[in-house]
Write an enzyme that holds these catalytic residues in place. Structure first.
Site, PDB file in Angstrom:
ATOM      1  N   GLU A  45     -28.954   9.645 -23.004  1.00 22.95           N
ATOM      2  CA  GLU A  45     -29.369  11.045 -22.951  1.00 22.95           C
ATOM      3  C   GLU A  45     -29.034  11.724 -24.278  1.00 22.95           C
ATOM      4  O   GLU A  45     -28.173  12.615 -24.337  1.00 22.95           O
ATOM      5  CB  GLU A  45     -28.694  11.767 -21.787  1.00 22.95           C
ATOM      6  N   GLU A  72     -33.238   8.207 -14.514  1.00 23.46           N
ATOM      7  CA  GLU A  72     -32.218   8.668 -13.580  1.00 23.46           C
ATOM      8  C   GLU A  72     -32.778   9.845 -12.800  1.00 23.46           C
ATOM      9  O   GLU A  72     -33.438  10.725 -13.360  1.00 23.46           O
ATOM     10  CB  GLU A  72     -30.943   9.118 -14.301  1.00 23.46           C
TER      11      GLU A  72
END
Length: 416
Positions: free
Chosen positions: A205, A340
């Protein structure tokens, strides 16, 4: 926000056809730096030795699918969260050592793909960036567990102490790229014999907020692609995954107007994550910017506890967000991995409130999975192993059983 989410996870649970070149060129044509205490050290770090010591000729055997064709083979996936990326060792964030029996359970539960978040830098020699043979062997062993069951695998470099995430700035760019090159030469060489069931992902991320940081992140992705391709063999054709800015759909739609260059056509995917609204999906205490939501979605709002009903981020927002990814990438031959997604269970509730919350959570799981599939995104549910209050978990890793059948049923139903 994505970086904030990751920090909140750590505080909570220690994570917590070949026409694609033309399509990618069309995408390219459409068109405040973060700092860290170790930036100066990174800038002074010497060049690492090359770890591409045994490059092979291109080998297409076992690698027939381009990215779009491979995406069609992935139904819905599961994250081996808080294990191989755990700082301090594989079991340091509360999960037992990963076994073939666990992966067997994942397959038996209906998943046909596994995302393996992985840490590397904590094990590396900080002078040479060399990775220990024992750790490379262990990661390969876990990947093999998945391949044994015919599962597709996405193996990444996760947050990994922030050596990349905390240094998306011009001062550290050259030295981060040097480490990215060294790590991926070693990872790619070690995993090179796997067929198309194994995909590599550049990062996790990476927090990016503007065009300058986006340009730096693209250089990290370019280094990743160059390093993997340089090792040859199956890696010449392996599908590679690059992360959008902060893996945030809004930022990815706005800022990711260029993709890295890949000498192999049509073998690239883009990755985003989804935890919206965060007040429902992960917030564990009321904040000055907003309060926790317990109930989400049409037909699942509470009449007795209306202050905890979601006030934003419901079905219409999901559709709008996912359609952005479909229009920008999927429709241009670039599959999108929803690497995710998930929502915590709030077991501190009781009675009818708990029943409604869990039903609402299951509806969220189903709806996100369903809309991901409708819009061509590949959904990978986030499971960090916790089945308790504020946990995301579905599989009980202590005994390799299904620990949350309601959530699992919702994902399976959404993925059909």
């Amino acid at each position: 926000m994505r970086h904030l989410i990751y920090i909140l996870w750590i505080a909570m649970f220690s994570h917590c056809s070949d026409s694609g070149n033309e399509n990618q060129n069309a995408l390219t044509a459409s068109k405040g730096s973060s700092t860290s205490s170790n930036t100066d050290a990174l800038a002074r770090r010497p060049t690492y030795p090359s770890y591409n010591t045994s490059p092979l000729p291109p080998d297409p055997n076992g690698m027939p699918s381009n990215a779009t064709q491979l995406a069609a083979k992935i139904n819905f996936g599961w994250n081996l969260g808080n294990s191989l990326e755990a700082i301090g060792g594989e079991t340091n964030w509360g999960n037992p050592k990963t076994t073939q029996a666990l992966i067997d359970r994942v397959k038996a539960s209906g998943f046909n793909a596994v995302r393996i978040p992985c840490s590397w830098d904590q094990y590396a020699n900080q002078t040479t960036a060399q990775l220990p043979a024992a750790w490379l062997d262990r990661v390969k062993e876990v990947v093999q567990y998945c391949v044994n069951d015919g599962l597709y695998v996405i193996l990444n470099i996760h947050w990994d102490g922030g050596w990349l995430d905390n240094n998306i700035n011009t001062q550290a760019q050259a030295s981060v790229n040097a480490k990215q090159k060294a790590f991926w030469e070693q990872i790619a060489t070690k995993m090179r014999d796997f067929d198309e069931h194994v995909l590599f992902a550049s990062a996790n991320e990476p927090p990016v907020n503007d065009a300058t940081q986006m340009s730096i992140l693209l250089s990290y992705h370019q280094t990743f692609i160059n390093a993997v391709r340089s090792t040859g063999g199956h890696n010449t054709y392996r599908v590679l995954v690059v992360q959008g800015p902060s893996t945030d759909i809004g930022k990815t739609s706005t800022l990711m107007n260029t993709l890295p260059s890949d000498p192999t056509a049509n073998r690239m995917m883009v990755e985003v994550h989804y935890y919206n609204p965060w007040q429902f999906c992960g917030l564990t205490a009321d904040a000055n910017w907003g309060n926790m939501f317990y109930y989400w979605g049409n037909g699942y709002h509470s009449t007795t506890d209306p202050s905890r009903n979601a006030t934003w981020g419901e079905e219409d927002n999901v559709i709008t967000d996912f359609q952005k990814m479909k229009a920008k990438f999927v429709n241009n031959g670039i599959p999108v991995v929803l690497g995710e997604y998930g929502a915590i269970r709030r077991l501190s509730l009781s009675g009818d409130a708990l029943t409604l919350h869990l039903a609402s959570r299951a509806y969220w799981d189903k709806y996100i999975t369903q809309q991901a599939k409708v819009n061509g995104l590949l959904p990978f549910y986030w499971d960090e192993g916790s089945l308790g209050d504020n946990g995301f978990g579905i599989i009980n890793r202590q005994n390799n059983t299904v620990g949350d059948q309601q959530a699992l049923n919702a994902i399976i139903s959404g993925g059909q």
